[in-house]
Structure formats: C-alpha cells, structure tokens
Design a protein around this motif. Structure first.
Motif, PDB file in Angstrom:
ATOM      1  N   PHE A  83       0.508  -1.556   0.214  1.00  8.95           N
ATOM      2  CA  PHE A  83       0.086  -0.216  -0.208  1.00  8.95           C
ATOM      3  C   PHE A  83       0.925   0.875  -0.130  1.00  8.95           C
ATOM      4  O   PHE A  83       2.073   0.833   0.515  1.00  8.95           O
ATOM      5  N   THR A  84       0.313   2.635  -0.844  1.00 15.13           N
ATOM      6  CA  THR A  84       1.156   3.534  -0.548  1.00 15.13           C
ATOM      7  C   THR A  84       0.141   4.799   0.088  1.00 15.13           C
ATOM      8  O   THR A  84      -1.123   4.735  -0.993  1.00 15.13           O
ATOM      9  N   SER A  85       0.436   5.618   0.145  1.00 17.22           N
ATOM     10  CA  SER A  85      -0.366   7.056   0.774  1.00 17.22           C
ATOM     11  C   SER A  85       1.084   8.063   0.989  1.00 17.22           C
ATOM     12  O   SER A  85       1.631   8.514   1.911  1.00 17.22           O
ATOM     13  N   THR A  96      -0.522  10.562  -3.879  1.00 17.90           N
ATOM     14  CA  THR A  96      -0.826   8.958  -4.600  1.00 17.90           C
ATOM     15  C   THR A  96      -0.774   8.174  -3.044  1.00 17.90           C
ATOM     16  O   THR A  96      -0.241   8.159  -2.556  1.00 17.90           O
ATOM     17  N   THR A  97      -2.312   7.250  -3.798  1.00 23.09           N
ATOM     18  CA  THR A  97      -2.735   6.499  -2.519  1.00 23.09           C
ATOM     19  C   THR A  97      -3.178   5.253  -2.994  1.00 23.09           C
ATOM     20  O   THR A  97      -3.426   5.542  -4.742  1.00 23.09           O
ATOM     21  N   GLY A  98      -3.263   4.441  -2.517  1.00 22.53           N
ATOM     22  CA  GLY A  98      -3.982   3.405  -2.687  1.00 22.53           C
ATOM     23  C   GLY A  98      -2.900   2.026  -2.602  1.00 22.53           C
ATOM     24  O   GLY A  98      -1.911   1.989  -2.656  1.00 22.53           O
ATOM     25  N   LEU A  99      -3.454   0.805  -3.086  1.00 22.33           N
ATOM     26  CA  LEU A  99      -3.085  -0.696  -3.408  1.00 22.33           C
ATOM     27  C   LEU A  99      -1.996  -0.620  -4.676  1.00 22.33           C
ATOM     28  O   LEU A  99      -2.192   0.161  -6.171  1.00 22.33           O
ATOM     29  N   GLN A 100      -0.505  -0.878  -4.166  1.00 22.24           N
ATOM     30  CA  GLN A 100       0.465  -1.167  -6.004  1.00 22.24           C
ATOM     31  C   GLN A 100      -0.163  -2.368  -6.009  1.00 22.24           C
ATOM     32  O   GLN A 100      -1.062  -2.910  -5.759  1.00 22.24           O
ATOM     33  N   ASP A 101       0.234  -2.108  -7.605  1.00 26.65           N
ATOM     34  CA  ASP A 101      -0.395  -3.487  -8.224  1.00 26.65           C
ATOM     35  C   ASP A 101       0.694  -4.958  -7.779  1.00 26.65           C
ATOM     36  O   ASP A 101       1.879  -5.028  -6.889  1.00 26.65           O
ATOM     37  N   PRO A 102      -0.543  -5.817  -6.970  1.00 26.18           N
ATOM     38  CA  PRO A 102       0.091  -7.262  -6.295  1.00 26.18           C
ATOM     39  C   PRO A 102       1.036  -7.793  -7.066  1.00 26.18           C
ATOM     40  O   PRO A 102       1.124  -7.668  -8.208  1.00 26.18           O
ATOM     41  N   THR A 103       2.371  -8.393  -6.924  1.00 22.65           N
ATOM     42  CA  THR A 103       3.331  -8.835  -7.264  1.00 22.65           C
ATOM     43  C   THR A 103       3.259 -10.648  -7.216  1.00 22.65           C
ATOM     44  O   THR A 103       2.998 -11.024  -6.395  1.00 22.65           O
ATOM     45  N   VAL A 104       3.805 -11.182  -8.193  1.00 21.31           N
ATOM     46  CA  VAL A 104       4.180 -12.756  -7.715  1.00 21.31           C
ATOM     47  C   VAL A 104       5.485 -12.610  -8.340  1.00 21.31           C
ATOM     48  O   VAL A 104       6.014 -12.796  -9.551  1.00 21.31           O
ATOM     49  N   THR A 105       6.583 -14.242  -7.908  1.00 20.73           N
ATOM     50  CA  THR A 105       8.279 -13.711  -8.103  1.00 20.73           C
ATOM     51  C   THR A 105       8.418 -15.365  -7.999  1.00 20.73           C
ATOM     52  O   THR A 105       8.188 -15.650  -6.745  1.00 20.73           O
ATOM     53  N   GLY A 134      -7.722  15.198 -10.731  1.00 24.42           N
ATOM     54  CA  GLY A 134      -7.844  16.412  -9.949  1.00 24.42           C
ATOM     55  C   GLY A 134      -6.353  16.142  -9.326  1.00 24.42           C
ATOM     56  O   GLY A 134      -5.452  15.650 -10.112  1.00 24.42           O
ATOM     57  N   ASN A 135      -6.079  16.917  -8.295  1.00 20.66           N
ATOM     58  CA  ASN A 135      -4.648  16.415  -7.441  1.00 20.66           C
ATOM     59  C   ASN A 135      -4.848  14.953  -6.995  1.00 20.66           C
ATOM     60  O   ASN A 135      -3.529  14.631  -6.282  1.00 20.66           O
ATOM     61  N   GLU A 136      -5.117  13.973  -7.372  1.00 20.48           N
ATOM     62  CA  GLU A 136      -5.200  12.582  -6.688  1.00 20.48           C
ATOM     63  C   GLU A 136      -4.872  11.830  -7.776  1.00 20.48           C
ATOM     64  O   GLU A 136      -5.669  12.109  -8.418  1.00 20.48           O
ATOM     65  N   THR A 137      -4.093  11.387  -7.459  1.00 13.16           N
ATOM     66  CA  THR A 137      -3.666   9.686  -8.314  1.00 13.16           C
ATOM     67  C   THR A 137      -3.427   8.142  -7.311  1.00 13.16           C
ATOM     68  O   THR A 137      -2.813   8.095  -6.347  1.00 13.16           O
ATOM     69  N   SER A 138      -4.042   7.127  -8.020  1.00 14.74           N
ATOM     70  CA  SER A 138      -4.029   6.361  -7.543  1.00 14.74           C
ATOM     71  C   SER A 138      -2.495   5.173  -7.785  1.00 14.74           C
ATOM     72  O   SER A 138      -1.348   5.600  -8.827  1.00 14.74           O
ATOM     73  N   ALA A 139      -2.527   4.263  -7.017  1.00 12.93           N
ATOM     74  CA  ALA A 139      -1.180   3.452  -6.843  1.00 12.93           C
ATOM     75  C   ALA A 139      -0.881   2.692  -8.165  1.00 12.93           C
ATOM     76  O   ALA A 139      -0.004   1.833  -8.371  1.00 12.93           O
ATOM     77  N   ALA A 140      -1.631   2.006  -8.393  1.00 10.92           N
ATOM     78  CA  ALA A 140      -2.177   1.577  -9.004  1.00 10.92           C
ATOM     79  C   ALA A 140      -2.067   1.637 -10.815  1.00 10.92           C
ATOM     80  O   ALA A 140      -1.732   3.046 -10.979  1.00 10.92           O
TER      81      ALA A 140
END
Length: 277
Positions: A83-85, A96-105, A134-140
């Motif tokens: 998660f990023t905020s 910038t807020t929200g869940l980052q892209d899930p990862t599988v490695t 507006g001034n808000e961006t998702s972390a995805a």
C-alpha cells in the motif's frame, strides 16, 4: 516529477531484496513458509532542473505483506501486496494513494562451485486502471510488468559479495483521467544494476548495496513523449536480527542522484518482521 518520485522509490525499495544464504538474495528453504510484514516511510526533498522551488514528499510506501514458499532446494514462489499513501507540500497537495500492483515472483538458485547463481521472474499484476482525479493519483499502474533478473554471489572478504541485473518490461498502461477518459501510454522499461556486500557479527547480518536504475521514456498514443528518460543512483543499508522463527529486518534506502534534478534526496526507512513455519 511527482509520479517519477513514487516510481523511483518503489523500485529503490525493492532493488536489493530476495534467495537462500544471504538477505539480498533471500529465498525460502524447501518446504518452508515465510510471511513478512513491512512498514515503509518515505521522506524526500527534491528540486527539478525545470523549477526553482524545492518540493517535499512524505508518507507510507511499500507497506504491506508477502508470503513465500520453498518449492524445493532450487525454487521458491512469493506473492506480495503493498500500500502507498504519499503527498507533497504543495497547495493544494498532490497525493498518491491506494494498493500497488500485486506481485508474484518465482525465484531460483543454482550452485556453481564456489559461487551461487541467482535468477527469477517477477510479475506485477496490473488488475485495474490507474486513476487521476484532480490532485489525487492511484498507486496502481494500469498495466502489467515483467521483471526477469539474474545475479551471482560468493563468499569473500569475511562475508558475501554479489550483484544483480534486472530488467522491468512494461506493457501498455491505461490511466482514467478525470475529464479526459482513458489515456494510454507505452514504454518506460526499467533496468537495474546492484552490487552488495554482507557480513555477520555473531548471528546478526549487516549488509549494504549500491543501486543504479535507468528509466526509459514513456510515450503517449500519438507518439509524443509523456515522460523523459532518466536514471537514479542510491545506497541501501540493512540488517537481519534473528530471534528463533522470527527475524527483525530494519532497512534504509537512500537515493541521492537523479539525472533530471538539481537536488534529489529520496529516503525510504522501513522495518519488517519475518516469520517462518
């Protein structure tokens, strides 16, 4: 510059992590499960080449959990969600807020005599569009990424030294921009180079790494440039403090150079707890 800071900080905080006898290339043992919870704090001070004002960014980044399982002595697989905020000090604030892209490695290890070969493939799952409101961006990010890597390490100088090369291949990104609809971009692939050294004092591991990351330019649908190419240089310092089936892992990532900035101080301070069973 705001989106570049977030992207660089996410890459910086993950550049030196992960397969078996050291922390840089951590990998779960055969038949073992490892659960890691992490809290990451971002603090920056930046002045871009094109501006005269300094901007600061603060907040949570790469905060979440991962689960890894050792398939056998050669391979393990890991899934992670973070998660990023983050916001800057402008008025109004950019966020910038929200869940980052899930990862599988998928991680691999092969003994090569006196050295150990490390390799793997990470996939970032772009399951949803990126959003700008507006001034808000998702972390995805709005697209999938594929991150193959190869590295090697060996015992030397009373510890372990090694390096890693990775390359992030990004598919087309889709961003839902308020008032414009879907905006598509392509490119922006990332190459990373890291060199590290680790040593132990009693049973506590101390490590450090030098990280170089190069970001290719991104293009809009009409072929115009969305973001220019740039590169960053940074240092990482970390420690592993084992306590039976639990380990405490403090870490500091400091990115001090950006080819597009007159001043660039990006600090990510994190602490993680890893449980195995």
């Amino acid at each position: 510059m705001f989106s570049k800071v977030i992207a660089a900080a996410i890459v910086l905080a993950s550049v030196s992590a992960n397969a078996a006898d050291n922390e840089f290339f951590f990998q779960s043992k055969a038949g073992q499960s490892d659960v890691t919870a992490r809290l990451g704090l971002l603090s920056t001070s930046i002045k871009a080449d094109s501006t005269s004002d300094e901007t600061k960014y603060t907040g949570l980044i790469n905060t979440g959990a991962s689960y890894e399982y050792g398939i056998n002595d050669q391979f393990s697989i890991e899934g992670a969600l973070a998660f990023t905020s983050v916001e800057d000090d402008s008025s109004p604030k950019n966020k910038t807020t929200g869940l980052q892209d899930p990862t599988v490695t998928l991680k691999g290890t092969s003994n090569m005599g006196a050295s150990t070969l490390r390799y793997g493939l990470g996939v970032a799952l772009g399951l949803q569009k990126a959003k700008v409101d507006g001034n808000e961006t998702s972390a995805a990010t709005g697209g999938y990424s594929f991150n193959p890597y190869v590295g090697m390490d060996t015992e030397a100088a009373g510890g372990v030294i090694g390096g890693r090369l990775n390359y992030v291949i990004k598919t087309e990104r889709t961003t839902d921009v308020e008032g414009f609809g879907d905006v598509k971009t392509k490119g922006g692939n990332v190459m990373g180079l890291s060199a590290f050294y680790e040593t132990k004092v009693t049973d506590i591991t101390f490590g450090g790494a030098l990280n170089y990351v190069s970001f290719a330019e991104t293009e809009n649908e009409n072929g115009s440039t969305a973001t220019d190419s740039y590169n960053t240089l940074g240092l990482s310092a970390y420690s592993v403090m084992p306590m039976g089936t639990f380990a405490l892992i403090p870490r500091l990532d400091y990115n001090f150079s950006n080819s597009e900035a007159d001043k660039y101080n990006v600090i990510v301070l994190s602490v993680a707890g890893r449980f195995n069973f």
